[in-house]
Write a protein that holds these residues in place. Sequence first.
Motif, PDB file in Angstrom:
ATOM      1  N   ASP A   6       0.843  -1.188   0.000  1.00  0.00           N
ATOM      2  CA  ASP A   6       0.000   0.000   0.000  1.00  0.00           C
ATOM      3  C   ASP A   6       0.884   1.246   0.000  1.00  0.00           C
ATOM      4  OD1 ASP A   6      -2.612   1.369   0.445  1.00  0.00           O
ATOM      5  OD2 ASP A   6      -1.616   1.949   2.316  1.00  0.00           O
ATOM      6  N   LEU A   7       0.458   2.277  -0.702  1.00  0.00           N
ATOM      7  CA  LEU A   7       1.235   3.502  -0.837  1.00  0.00           C
ATOM      8  C   LEU A   7       1.578   4.106   0.534  1.00  0.00           C
ATOM      9  CD1 LEU A   7       2.472   5.701  -2.610  1.00  0.00           C
ATOM     10  CD2 LEU A   7       0.229   6.792  -2.679  1.00  0.00           C
ATOM     11  N   ALA A   8       0.604   4.190   1.430  1.00  0.00           N
ATOM     12  CA  ALA A   8       0.840   4.793   2.744  1.00  0.00           C
ATOM     13  C   ALA A   8       1.877   4.009   3.531  1.00  0.00           C
ATOM     14  CB  ALA A   8      -0.460   4.893   3.525  1.00  0.00           C
ATOM     15  N   GLU A   9       1.788   2.682   3.478  1.00  0.00           N
ATOM     16  CA  GLU A   9       2.741   1.839   4.215  1.00  0.00           C
ATOM     17  C   GLU A   9       4.146   2.002   3.654  1.00  0.00           C
ATOM     18  OE1 GLU A   9       3.745  -2.877   4.602  1.00  0.00           O
ATOM     19  OE2 GLU A   9       1.642  -2.315   4.353  1.00  0.00           O
ATOM     20  N   ALA A  10       4.285   1.935   2.358  1.00  0.00           N
ATOM     21  CA  ALA A  10       5.594   2.076   1.728  1.00  0.00           C
ATOM     22  C   ALA A  10       6.135   3.492   1.922  1.00  0.00           C
ATOM     23  CB  ALA A  10       5.507   1.745   0.246  1.00  0.00           C
ATOM     24  N   GLY A  11       5.268   4.466   1.855  1.00  0.00           N
ATOM     25  CA  GLY A  11       5.686   5.853   2.026  1.00  0.00           C
ATOM     26  C   GLY A  11       6.119   6.176   3.438  1.00  0.00           C
ATOM     27  N   ALA A  15       9.391   8.184   4.534  1.00  0.00           N
ATOM     28  CA  ALA A  15       9.244   9.411   5.316  1.00  0.00           C
ATOM     29  C   ALA A  15      10.049   9.322   6.609  1.00  0.00           C
ATOM     30  CB  ALA A  15       7.773   9.671   5.618  1.00  0.00           C
ATOM     31  N   ASP A  16      10.021   8.170   7.267  1.00  0.00           N
ATOM     32  CA  ASP A  16      10.815   7.974   8.488  1.00  0.00           C
ATOM     33  C   ASP A  16      12.305   8.105   8.189  1.00  0.00           C
ATOM     34  OD1 ASP A  16       8.532   7.607   9.989  1.00  0.00           O
ATOM     35  OD2 ASP A  16       8.690   5.409  10.020  1.00  0.00           O
ATOM     36  N   ALA A  17      12.745   7.552   7.077  1.00  0.00           N
ATOM     37  CA  ALA A  17      14.149   7.650   6.691  1.00  0.00           C
ATOM     38  C   ALA A  17      14.535   9.108   6.436  1.00  0.00           C
ATOM     39  CB  ALA A  17      14.427   6.797   5.465  1.00  0.00           C
ATOM     40  N   CYS A  18      13.663   9.845   5.784  1.00  0.00           N
ATOM     41  CA  CYS A  18      13.921  11.272   5.537  1.00  0.00           C
ATOM     42  C   CYS A  18      14.003  12.039   6.852  1.00  0.00           C
ATOM     43  CB  CYS A  18      12.841  11.867   4.647  1.00  0.00           C
ATOM     44  SG  CYS A  18      12.922  11.296   2.935  1.00  0.00           S
ATOM     45  N   ASP A  19      13.094  11.747   7.782  1.00  0.00           N
ATOM     46  CA  ASP A  19      13.127  12.395   9.097  1.00  0.00           C
ATOM     47  C   ASP A  19      14.443  12.098   9.811  1.00  0.00           C
ATOM     48  OD1 ASP A  19      10.755  13.763   9.102  1.00  0.00           O
ATOM     49  OD2 ASP A  19       9.686  12.342  10.398  1.00  0.00           O
ATOM     50  N   ARG A  20      14.863  10.839   9.798  1.00  0.00           N
ATOM     51  CA  ARG A  20      16.128  10.475  10.455  1.00  0.00           C
ATOM     52  C   ARG A  20      17.300  11.224   9.826  1.00  0.00           C
ATOM     53  NH1 ARG A  20      13.715   5.482  10.288  1.00  0.00           N
ATOM     54  NH2 ARG A  20      14.922   4.872   8.451  1.00  0.00           N
ATOM     55  N   ASP A  21      17.324  11.290   8.493  1.00  0.00           N
ATOM     56  CA  ASP A  21      18.395  12.018   7.806  1.00  0.00           C
ATOM     57  C   ASP A  21      18.386  13.491   8.177  1.00  0.00           C
ATOM     58  OD1 ASP A  21      19.180   9.684   6.568  1.00  0.00           O
ATOM     59  OD2 ASP A  21      18.344  10.211   4.598  1.00  0.00           O
ATOM     60  N   TRP A  22      17.188  14.087   8.163  1.00  0.00           N
ATOM     61  CA  TRP A  22      17.083  15.512   8.459  1.00  0.00           C
ATOM     62  C   TRP A  22      17.532  15.813   9.880  1.00  0.00           C
ATOM     63  CZ3 TRP A  22      17.223  20.047   6.534  1.00  0.00           C
ATOM     64  CH2 TRP A  22      16.824  21.143   7.289  1.00  0.00           C
ATOM     65  N   TYR A  23      17.023  15.065  10.852  1.00  0.00           N
ATOM     66  CA  TYR A  23      17.388  15.339  12.241  1.00  0.00           C
ATOM     67  C   TYR A  23      18.849  14.996  12.515  1.00  0.00           C
ATOM     68  CZ  TYR A  23      12.630  16.632  13.087  1.00  0.00           C
ATOM     69  OH  TYR A  23      11.419  17.280  13.027  1.00  0.00           O
ATOM     70  N   GLY A  24      19.393  14.027  11.818  1.00  0.00           N
ATOM     71  CA  GLY A  24      20.832  13.757  11.909  1.00  0.00           C
ATOM     72  C   GLY A  24      21.636  14.939  11.400  1.00  0.00           C
ATOM     73  N   HIS A  25      21.192  15.506  10.283  1.00  0.00           N
ATOM     74  CA  HIS A  25      21.854  16.691   9.730  1.00  0.00           C
ATOM     75  C   HIS A  25      21.763  17.860  10.707  1.00  0.00           C
ATOM     76  CE1 HIS A  25      22.941  19.951   7.045  1.00  0.00           C
ATOM     77  NE2 HIS A  25      21.769  20.518   7.293  1.00  0.00           N
ATOM     78  N   ILE A  26      20.586  18.096  11.257  1.00  0.00           N
ATOM     79  CA  ILE A  26      20.394  19.199  12.206  1.00  0.00           C
ATOM     80  C   ILE A  26      21.300  19.005  13.420  1.00  0.00           C
ATOM     81  CG2 ILE A  26      18.729  20.257  13.807  1.00  0.00           C
ATOM     82  CD1 ILE A  26      18.384  21.034  10.840  1.00  0.00           C
ATOM     83  N   ASP A  27      21.406  17.780  13.924  1.00  0.00           N
ATOM     84  CA  ASP A  27      22.293  17.505  15.062  1.00  0.00           C
ATOM     85  C   ASP A  27      23.746  17.815  14.718  1.00  0.00           C
ATOM     86  OD1 ASP A  27      20.126  16.717  16.580  1.00  0.00           O
ATOM     87  OD2 ASP A  27      20.492  14.563  16.300  1.00  0.00           O
ATOM     88  N   GLN A  28      24.173  17.461  13.497  1.00  0.00           N
ATOM     89  CA  GLN A  28      25.546  17.753  13.067  1.00  0.00           C
ATOM     90  C   GLN A  28      25.789  19.250  12.987  1.00  0.00           C
ATOM     91  OE1 GLN A  28      25.796  15.652   9.357  1.00  0.00           O
ATOM     92  NE2 GLN A  28      26.575  13.782  10.302  1.00  0.00           N
ATOM     93  N   VAL A  29      24.860  19.973  12.407  1.00  0.00           N
ATOM     94  CA  VAL A  29      25.006  21.432  12.301  1.00  0.00           C
ATOM     95  C   VAL A  29      25.022  22.049  13.695  1.00  0.00           C
ATOM     96  CG1 VAL A  29      23.882  23.571  11.533  1.00  0.00           C
ATOM     97  CG2 VAL A  29      24.023  21.604   9.987  1.00  0.00           C
ATOM     98  N   GLU A  30      24.110  21.628  14.541  1.00  0.00           N
ATOM     99  CA  GLU A  30      24.023  22.162  15.903  1.00  0.00           C
ATOM    100  C   GLU A  30      25.320  21.940  16.673  1.00  0.00           C
ATOM    101  OE1 GLU A  30      22.126  24.331  18.808  1.00  0.00           O
ATOM    102  OE2 GLU A  30      21.362  23.909  16.811  1.00  0.00           O
ATOM    103  N   ALA A  31      25.963  20.805  16.440  1.00  0.00           N
ATOM    104  CA  ALA A  31      27.216  20.492  17.141  1.00  0.00           C
ATOM    105  C   ALA A  31      28.358  21.417  16.721  1.00  0.00           C
ATOM    106  CB  ALA A  31      27.601  19.038  16.892  1.00  0.00           C
ATOM    107  N   THR A  32      28.256  22.040  15.559  1.00  0.00           N
ATOM    108  CA  THR A  32      29.338  22.904  15.082  1.00  0.00           C
ATOM    109  C   THR A  32      29.073  24.386  15.336  1.00  0.00           C
ATOM    110  OG1 THR A  32      28.404  23.142  12.857  1.00  0.00           O
ATOM    111  CG2 THR A  32      29.881  21.265  13.238  1.00  0.00           C
ATOM    112  N   THR A  33      27.897  24.726  15.830  1.00  0.00           N
ATOM    113  CA  THR A  33      27.557  26.133  16.029  1.00  0.00           C
ATOM    114  C   THR A  33      27.932  26.581  17.441  1.00  0.00           C
ATOM    115  OG1 THR A  33      25.316  25.617  16.757  1.00  0.00           O
ATOM    116  CG2 THR A  33      25.638  26.016  14.405  1.00  0.00           C
TER     117      THR A  33
END
Length: 118
Positions: A6-11, A15-33
């Motif tokens: 189903d589209l919602a299940e696969a999506g 979406a979870d992977a994108c969230d993990r990537d985004w918050y990982g990126h934010i954590d990296q940026v935050e660590a350098t500021t």
Amino acid sequence: MIGDRDLAEAGDEQADACDRDWYGHIDQVEATTVPVPETVTALLARLEEEVDKLTKTSPVAAVRAARHLEVTAERVGYWAARGAANDLDTKQAAAQLGLNEVAARKLLARFGRWSPYR
């Protein structure tokens, strides 16, 4: 459908992977500021909560509070921006603020009340 799923299940997985990537990126940026003291961070979080609560009971009062915050930020940001501009070049300021150079220049110019094109 995506394959046999189903589209919602696969999506959801993507979406979870994108969230993990985004918050990982934010954590990296935050660590350098440059760190903001916990007392200031806590005060700002509390202020945000209070204005959010006020929005539910009196939206106009919340707008007044937001405007007051805006004026306060301009007032306290003036000397901070001027000091940062004296101490750091744009590249250094950008790194410490967690912004790109264009955004850092514009932010410092706005608070310091000078043209970002100087």
